[in-house]
Design an enzyme around this catalytic site. Structure first.
Site, mmCIF file in Angstrom:
data_model
loop_
_atom_site.group_PDB
_atom_site.id
_atom_site.type_symbol
_atom_site.label_atom_id
_atom_site.label_comp_id
_atom_site.label_asym_id
_atom_site.label_seq_id
_atom_site.Cartn_x
_atom_site.Cartn_y
_atom_site.Cartn_z
ATOM 1 N N HIS A 1 0.816 -1.206 0.000
ATOM 2 C CA HIS A 1 0.000 0.000 0.000
ATOM 3 C C HIS A 1 0.859 1.269 0.000
ATOM 4 O O HIS A 1 0.650 2.149 0.824
ATOM 5 C CB HIS A 1 -0.925 0.026 1.229
ATOM 6 C CG HIS A 1 -1.889 -1.113 1.299
ATOM 7 N ND1 HIS A 1 -2.490 -1.514 2.473
ATOM 8 C CD2 HIS A 1 -2.373 -1.943 0.334
ATOM 9 C CE1 HIS A 1 -3.298 -2.536 2.225
ATOM 10 N NE2 HIS A 1 -3.234 -2.822 0.947
HETATM 11 C C1 LIG Z 1 0.080 -7.717 -4.570
HETATM 12 C C2 LIG Z 1 -0.878 -6.629 -4.161
HETATM 13 C C3 LIG Z 1 -1.985 -6.954 -3.374
HETATM 14 C C4 LIG Z 1 -2.866 -5.942 -2.977
HETATM 15 N N1 LIG Z 1 -4.034 -6.282 -2.351
HETATM 16 C C5 LIG Z 1 -4.986 -5.337 -2.174
HETATM 17 C C6 LIG Z 1 -6.294 -5.684 -1.727
HETATM 18 O O1 LIG Z 1 -6.620 -6.850 -1.540
HETATM 19 N N2 LIG Z 1 -7.194 -4.678 -1.535
HETATM 20 C C7 LIG Z 1 -6.878 -3.379 -1.739
HETATM 21 O O2 LIG Z 1 -7.727 -2.517 -1.499
HETATM 22 N N3 LIG Z 1 -5.654 -3.019 -2.185
HETATM 23 C C8 LIG Z 1 -4.720 -3.969 -2.450
HETATM 24 N N4 LIG Z 1 -3.522 -3.629 -2.975
HETATM 25 C C9 LIG Z 1 -3.248 -2.216 -3.230
HETATM 26 C C10 LIG Z 1 -3.982 -1.660 -4.464
HETATM 27 O O3 LIG Z 1 -4.157 -2.652 -5.439
HETATM 28 C C11 LIG Z 1 -3.160 -0.503 -5.008
HETATM 29 O O4 LIG Z 1 -3.060 0.492 -4.001
HETATM 30 C C12 LIG Z 1 -3.783 0.129 -6.246
HETATM 31 O O5 LIG Z 1 -4.021 -0.828 -7.254
HETATM 32 C C13 LIG Z 1 -2.864 1.212 -6.785
HETATM 33 O O6 LIG Z 1 -3.534 1.902 -7.796
HETATM 34 P P1 LIG Z 1 -2.815 3.049 -8.622
HETATM 35 O O7 LIG Z 1 -3.780 3.461 -9.671
HETATM 36 O O8 LIG Z 1 -2.295 4.068 -7.671
HETATM 37 O O9 LIG Z 1 -1.533 2.342 -9.264
HETATM 38 P P2 LIG Z 1 -1.430 1.024 -10.148
HETATM 39 O O10 LIG Z 1 -2.689 0.249 -10.119
HETATM 40 O O11 LIG Z 1 -0.178 0.345 -9.737
HETATM 41 O O12 LIG Z 1 -1.303 1.578 -11.639
HETATM 42 C C14 LIG Z 1 -0.155 2.168 -12.185
HETATM 43 C C15 LIG Z 1 -0.127 1.785 -13.666
HETATM 44 O O13 LIG Z 1 0.778 2.638 -14.337
HETATM 45 C C16 LIG Z 1 1.555 1.865 -15.236
HETATM 46 N N5 LIG Z 1 2.793 2.608 -15.444
HETATM 47 C C17 LIG Z 1 3.713 2.942 -14.506
HETATM 48 N N6 LIG Z 1 4.704 3.662 -15.069
HETATM 49 C C18 LIG Z 1 4.385 3.791 -16.367
HETATM 50 C C19 LIG Z 1 5.031 4.430 -17.464
HETATM 51 N N7 LIG Z 1 6.188 5.083 -17.327
HETATM 52 N N8 LIG Z 1 4.448 4.360 -18.698
HETATM 53 C C20 LIG Z 1 3.267 3.704 -18.860
HETATM 54 N N9 LIG Z 1 2.631 3.075 -17.862
HETATM 55 C C21 LIG Z 1 3.174 3.117 -16.630
HETATM 56 C C22 LIG Z 1 1.727 0.548 -14.507
HETATM 57 O O14 LIG Z 1 2.121 -0.493 -15.378
HETATM 58 C C23 LIG Z 1 0.356 0.359 -13.893
HETATM 59 O O15 LIG Z 1 -0.520 -0.296 -14.772
HETATM 60 C C24 LIG Z 1 -2.611 -4.595 -3.354
HETATM 61 C C25 LIG Z 1 -1.500 -4.282 -4.148
HETATM 62 C C26 LIG Z 1 -0.647 -5.295 -4.568
HETATM 63 C C27 LIG Z 1 0.518 -4.938 -5.451
#
Ligand SMILES: Cc1cc2nc3c(=O)[nH]c(=O)nc-3n(C[C@H](O)[C@H](O)[C@H](O)COP(=O)(O)OP(=O)(O)OC[C@H]3O[C@@H](n4cnc5c(N)ncnc54)[C@H](O)[C@@H]3O)c2cc1C
Length: 545
Positions: A475
């Site tokens: 997280h």
């Molecule tokens: C293993 C795991 C288990 C988890 N379990 C839970 C759970 O059960 N419940 C819960 O509520 N939360 C959970 N979380 C946390 C939650 O999933 C994350 O906080 C959330 O998905 C993050 O969302 P985001 O949009 O901030 O980033 P992300 O979903 O990580 O999205 C970022 C995206 O940007 C892309 N990206 C990055 N840099 C670039 C670039 N330079 N060019 C193009 N694309 C790029 C990446 O490939 C990715 O697709 C978990 C996380 C993980 C990793």
């Protein structure tokens, strides 16, 4: 270098993760608005993504995971801690545990109090409801129906969950909770997940897939954004490597970073927005000096008590359960139900680790299964685990650059457990987990403690165990903090200070930690961002909340 048509897109959304899929789908609902969503990974076709019980196997797939690591952590025996992040459409939401939780109401009131008008609990709750499709709690003002993401309890949780809840009642002193997304998410109970008809309901599945065929939405996969183009203090688009070719992709209105809490600050720094000394160290021209970029990193730490038993009730494979496994496979293959349709995280507790806590600061995560060993997709053998998670750590880290190379991983100086105060809830959790496993409810399983192990009893030994074993629950937050102070990176409308036409919309903007899982709150942030960007008025607060 190729340049796509000037103003061929109104908005560029960088990263099709949890936030990016929501935002691109909402912005492109208006056919007059042209949106380009750029994702480094590919489409979410891998079968492990979609079968909830195979979550561990999805995380283990190299093709789906950026597989970042922290720098060696002084307070964790100098270990480097794995930081999985999804590299695929759906982002981390395509490999996460599918647990649904919003945090505590006070968390958001603190967001608003930190100089962020519009972000109090009553103001953000309508956005949670807008995203939710909850078939169970109709009529409750705390639940939504008809939104994109299915939120529901696991239909037939493993019976061991009831043993865990019974043990809590036997230990005494904590309330039961029948709805962790109700008005008071405190106590022990069964929990909800984001699973629809036996398949993961990520924001990719729930928001992006239905929007994908819109002619005003372009989705570029295998496309790595290298930097934001900033001219005269305004973001005009991005430079990206698309299928091996460097391209400038321009946005007529705005560029939005949704690359997550590790990579959004990295992209800002690569684009010249960040702490000047850090940029100069790597020879990057400073376009806007922003000391807060990458600062205030925080994450939730977790530490397990692990039990083994010869009883076969837990999820997992053994010779004696092969016929059951074959039946479960058939149940899933033909009806998308049975244990494979569960994310395994079916019950939990959010509790106060000490009487002075003003809200639950400790989560006890029950897992009716042994931990996976190696790369095998399911647990081998039988047992159960309680992970204790400290919910409001004081330790702060930061994201730095490993160099000016945009292909290098971000440097994560996580500083986990740097503040000794963060030990207390973890130690309290370990002790409570042992009391729960010693309660009469668990007696018939005659389980043996594998970790920490019976020899580890004193506080000093337990502390050493935490330092040896603690890991994050993935997280990472707050590395492009929203706020009104000089260190804040974005304002309450998620606009990057000092650069026009640029926003950040993902987990990096959280002004303070929330006391729980982060996916649903990030969906909420993206829902609200769409309203802010389109100039739509906020929804009215929900009556009765
Ligand atoms: C293993 C795991 C288990 C988890 N379990 C839970 C759970 O059960 N419940 C819960 O509520 N939360 C959970 N979380 C946390 C939650 O999933 C994350 O906080 C959330 O998905 C993050 O969302 P985001 O949009 O901030 O980033 P992300 O979903 O990580 O999205 C970022 C995206 O940007 C892309 N990206 C990055 N840099 C670039 C670039 N330079 N060019 C193009 N694309 C790029 C990446 O490939 C990715 O697709 C978990 C996380 C993980 C990793």
């Amino acid at each position: 270098m190729n340049t796509s048509d000037v103003n061929s897109h109104d908005y560029i959304v960088v990263g099709a993760g949890t936030a990016g899929c929501v935002l691109a789908a909402r912005l492109s609902e208006d056919p007059a608005i042209r949106v380009c969503l750029i994702e480094a990974g590919g489409w979410d076709r891998h079968p492990f993504i979609h079968v909830p019980a195979l979550v561990g196997a999805a995380i283990a797939q190299r093709s789906l995971n950026w597989r970042f690591m922290t720098e060696p952590q002084a307070a964790l025996d100098h270990r480097r801690i794995p930081l999985p992040r999804g590299r695929v459409i759906g982002g981390s939401g395509s490999i996460n545990g599918m647990v649904y939780f919003r945090g505590q109401p006070q968390d958001y009131d603190e967001w608003a109090a930190a100089g962020n008008p519009g972000w109090s609990w009553r103001e953000v709750l309508p956005y949670f409801l807008r995203s939710e499709d909850n078939p169970e709690q109709r009529g409750s003002p705390y639940h939504g129906q008809g939104g994109p993401i299915r939120v529901a309890h696991i239909p037939k949780p493993n019976p061991l969950n009831h043993v865990f809840l019974e043990a809590f009642a036997q230990v005494g002193g904590y309330p039961a909770c029948d709805d962790f997304t109700g008005p008071k998410p405190e106590g022990y109970g069964l929990r909800q997940g984001t699973i629809r008809a036996g398949r993961r309901d990520s924001s990719a599945a729930a928001y992006l897939r239905p929007a994908k065929s819109r002619s005003n939405l372009t989705v570029l996969t295998g496309a790595r954004v290298l930097r934001v183009l900033i001219e005269s203090g305004r973001a005009s688009g991005v430079e990206a490597l698309v299928q091996g070719e460097r391209r400038r992709i321009l946005a007529g209105r705005e560029t939005v970073l949704c690359a997550g809490a590790l990579q959004s600050p990295q992209l800002l720094m690569l684009s010249g927005v960040g702490p000047p000394e850090e940029l100069q160290r790597h020879g990057i021209e400073v376009r806007y000096a922003a000391a807060g970029v990458g600062a205030h990193y925080r994450d939730h730490l977790s530490v397990p008590v692990t039990m083994e038993t010869s009883d076969t009730q837990s999820y997992g494979l053994s010779w004696r359960t092969l016929p059951r496994a074959a039946l479960n496979l058939a149940q899933y293959a033909f009806g998308r139900h049975g244990p494979l349709a569960s994310n395994v995280f079916e019950s939990t507790a959010f509790i106060r680790s000490h009487p002075g806590a003003d809200r639950p600061d400790l989560q006890m995560v029950f897992q009716p299964a042994r931990r996976n060993r190696g790369s095998f997709p399911l647990p081998l053998g039988h047992g159960f685990v309680i992970n204790s998670v400290g919910l409001y750590p004081r330790s702060r880290g930061r994201i730095l650059l490993a160099g000016a190379d945009p292909f290098a991983a971000p440097r994560v100086e996580a500083n986990l457990l740097a503040d000794r105060a963060d030990l207390a809830p973890l130690l309290a959790g370990l002790k409570l987990a042992r009391r729960l496993f010693a309660a009469p409810a668990f007696a018939r399983y005659r389980a043996l403690e594998v970790t920490p192990g019976p020899a580890i009893r004193s506080d000093a030994d337990l502390e050493a165990y935490v330092r040896r074993m603690a890991a994050t629950v993935h997280h990472p937050l707050s590395t492009c903090r929203m706020g009104a102070d000089g260190d804040a990176v974005v304002d309450a409308e998620l606009r990057v200070r000092g650069v026009a036409a640029l926003r950040v919309v993902d987990g990096s903007i959280f002004p303070v930690m929330i006391g729980g899982n982060t996916n649903a709150p990030i969906v909420m942030v993206a829902e609200k961002a769409a309203d802010l960007m389109l100039g739509r008025p906020p929804p009215a607060p929900v009556a009765g909340t």
